[in-house]
Design an enzyme around this catalytic site. Structure first.
Site, PDB file in Angstrom:
ATOM      1  N   GLY A 187       0.859  -1.190   0.000  1.00 55.85           N
ATOM      2  CA  GLY A 187       0.000   0.000   0.000  1.00 55.85           C
ATOM      3  C   GLY A 187       0.884   1.224   0.000  1.00 55.85           C
ATOM      4  O   GLY A 187       1.516   1.536   0.997  1.00 55.85           O
ATOM      5  N   HIS A 188       0.987   1.874  -1.139  1.00 55.33           N
ATOM      6  CA  HIS A 188       1.836   3.054  -1.237  1.00 55.33           C
ATOM      7  C   HIS A 188       0.961   4.294  -1.302  1.00 55.33           C
ATOM      8  O   HIS A 188       0.201   4.477  -2.239  1.00 55.33           O
ATOM      9  CB  HIS A 188       2.733   2.972  -2.482  1.00 55.33           C
TER      10      HIS A 188
ATOM     11  N   GLN B  11       6.908  -3.638   0.473  1.00 55.51           N
ATOM     12  CA  GLN B  11       7.251  -4.139   1.814  1.00 55.51           C
ATOM     13  C   GLN B  11       8.654  -3.657   2.215  1.00 55.51           C
ATOM     14  O   GLN B  11       9.074  -2.630   1.733  1.00 55.51           O
ATOM     15  CB  GLN B  11       7.139  -5.678   1.884  1.00 55.51           C
TER      16      GLN B  11
HETATM   17  P1  IMP Z   1       1.288 -11.071   3.222  1.00 56.55           P
HETATM   18  O1  IMP Z   1       2.268 -10.311   2.401  1.00 56.55           O
HETATM   19  O2  IMP Z   1      -0.134 -10.626   2.988  1.00 56.55           O
HETATM   20  O3  IMP Z   1       1.450 -12.552   3.102  1.00 56.55           O
HETATM   21  O4  IMP Z   1       1.580 -10.725   4.772  1.00 56.55           O
HETATM   22  C1  IMP Z   1       2.773 -11.160   5.407  1.00 56.55           C
HETATM   23  C2  IMP Z   1       3.315 -10.102   6.352  1.00 56.55           C
HETATM   24  O5  IMP Z   1       3.769  -8.995   5.591  1.00 56.55           O
HETATM   25  C3  IMP Z   1       2.278  -9.534   7.321  1.00 56.55           C
HETATM   26  O6  IMP Z   1       2.929  -9.227   8.548  1.00 56.55           O
HETATM   27  C4  IMP Z   1       1.813  -8.258   6.647  1.00 56.55           C
HETATM   28  O7  IMP Z   1       1.306  -7.310   7.571  1.00 56.55           O
HETATM   29  C5  IMP Z   1       3.127  -7.800   6.041  1.00 56.55           C
HETATM   30  N1  IMP Z   1       2.947  -6.919   4.883  1.00 56.55           N
HETATM   31  C6  IMP Z   1       2.609  -7.263   3.623  1.00 56.55           C
HETATM   32  N2  IMP Z   1       2.579  -6.170   2.829  1.00 56.55           N
HETATM   33  C7  IMP Z   1       2.918  -5.124   3.594  1.00 56.55           C
HETATM   34  C8  IMP Z   1       3.109  -3.722   3.340  1.00 56.55           C
HETATM   35  O8  IMP Z   1       2.965  -3.217   2.221  1.00 56.55           O
HETATM   36  N3  IMP Z   1       3.473  -2.965   4.407  1.00 56.55           N
HETATM   37  C9  IMP Z   1       3.679  -3.497   5.652  1.00 56.55           C
HETATM   38  N4  IMP Z   1       3.522  -4.775   5.929  1.00 56.55           N
HETATM   39  C10 IMP Z   1       3.150  -5.596   4.916  1.00 56.55           C
END
Ligand code: IMP
Length: 431
Positions: free
Chosen positions: A39-40, A223
């Protein structure tokens, strides 16, 4: 010049703003991993844009965006995002290319993601629930469906049939959840096929040719380093290589073609989801940072856990990404504090450690060794010149750079595109 921008913490470092800003000097902006879990948030002319899947650089007029082979694509989310942009007057026609080798997120991936989290209970990872992990898992077990596959009806049906046999058994027998109907998914994905065609190409060829032609490329990490599946705080990570190495495998551009790696870091630390966080502030100060920094997830709306800047964490990111410089963001969030602390090392079983332990159990036992800094207690918001910052803010920033062993090229104390302190413009200076 080819520049990679990565997050140095657990994501949400403010990469969106930095990438948007640097896109002015870039010709092409590329996403190399992740999916619509990212989410940017970018604020332009008082209007906030949140992009999940489409490269942030596309918000800049006339720039080209590429979604590389390392990304996982949910076609529904892809077209929704394009529609949202066009409703706001941003046309991406002829400006966006998608790798034919990127994997698709299927409806069953999202179901498995949610069911698996539910079953894990207190041990859950805290995923975004968007099917990212199961889509990458299928890629690794060689049962993934790629973008190119939706242009071959027969092949697509064959793969889907084979996958559903296994997936439906898992859903029904293990999770006691409803199975998926083959015809329904087939129909939905075939409806994307014609619409997707104009975007799809061999992006590795396209990017390598652009480099040969002397274009400026910006590789946009989603991320952060500590959510990287190999280098992060495993298993509390995402399922892709969000660190700089992923830019090569996720795009088909060889490692020797990259010139610089810019690491984006918040002036404090946040984390969404589960997992160890040594400098976390669970009391009133954590709540204060959350409120001042508006620390709520751009994708899920979940409150972000907040803590002091962790130099151990960022020092690790400097090493594994071989960062050439930093962009330090959200300095203004600390404006009202009389004292600010920084985690300079960890205490682990009676010993001091200065490097992150790779064992999660050990990291969970680490407590922060804190160094105190005097606050500046005046507004830095919107500052555009580094020299105009209060003395204590400069002392704080210089200490962060020294502690992590990397200079800062960019400092930001505002969410607005035009309000940024650029000490050295990454695209205009030598590596
Ligand atoms: P997933 O990417 O949905 O599998 O989530 C795995 C982990 O990565 C979780 O702790 C999410 O909250 C974190 N995560 C995934 N995308 C983001 C991001 O864009 N910002 C912060 N945390 C993220």
């Amino acid at each position: 010049m080819n520049l990679i921008v990565v997050g140095t913490q657990w994501g949400d470092e403010g990469k969106g703003k930095v990438v948007d800003l640097l896109s002015e000097q870039a010709d092409i902006v590329i996403r190399y991993q992740g999916g619509h879990n990212a989410g940017h948030t970018i604020v332009i002319g008082g209007e906030a844009f949140v992009l999940h899947l489409i490269p942030t650089g596309l918000l800049q007029h006339g720039k080209i965006g590429v979604i590389g082979n390392g990304v996982v694509i949910n076609p529904k989310a892809f077209f929704e995002e394009i529609k949202l942009l066009s409703e706001r007057g941003i046309s991406i026609e002829g400006r966006l290319f998608v790798s034919e080798a990127a994997h698709l997120i299927m409806p069953y991936h999202q179901a498995i993601d949610k069911e698996s989290e539910k079953m894990k209970g207190a041990q859950k990872i805290g995923t975004t629930g968007r099917g990212i992990g199961p889509a990458y898992a299928d890629k690794m077990t060689r049962s993934g469906i790629r973008v190119a596959d939706i242009f071959d009806e027969e092949l697509f049906r064959e793969k889907l049939e084979k996958n559903l046999l296994e997936i439906n058994a898992i859903l029904e027998k293990i999770y006691q959840a409803p199975p998926f109907d083959l015809e329904q998914i087939f129909k939905e994905y075939m409806s994307y096929s014609e619409k997707m065609k104009p975007f799809v190409t061999d992006t590795s060829q396209y990017l390598n040719k652009a480099i040969d032609d002397g274009k400026h490329l910006l590789f946009e990490g989603a991320q952060g380093t500590h959510l990287d599946v190999d280098l992060g705080t495993y298993p509390y990570v995402t399922s892709s290589n969000s660190a700089a190495g992923g830019a090569s495998t996720g795009t088909g551009v060889g490692p020797t073609r990259f010139d610089k790696v810019l690491g984006v870091t918040k002036a404090y630390t946040t984390r969404v989801g589960s997992g160890p966080f040594p400098s976390e502030l669970t009391g009133a100060m954590g709540k204060r940072l959350q409120k001042e920094g508006n620390e709520f997830g751009a994708t899920t709306g979940r409150p972000r856990r907040c803590g002091w800047f962790d130099a151990v964490l960022v020092r690790y990111a400097v090493r594994v990404n071989h960062l050439t410089s930093l962009a330090i963001t959200k300095l203004d969030v600390l404006d009202s504090l009389s004292e600010i602390e920084v985690c300079v090392g960890y205490a682990l079983d009676g010993k001091t450690v200065e490097e992150m332990p790779s064992s999660l159990r050990k990291l969970e036992r680490c407590t922060p060794i804190l160094k105190r800094f005097e606050g500046w207690q005046e507004s830095t918001q919107g500052t555009t010149s580094y020299d105009q910052l209060p003395k204590n803010a400069r002392i704080y920033l210089e200490a962060l750079s020294e502690l992590v062993g990397c200079r800062a090229d960019i400092v930001s104390a505002s969410s607005k595109r035009g309000e940024t302190m650029i000490l050295r413009a990454p695209f205009e200076t030598e590596p």
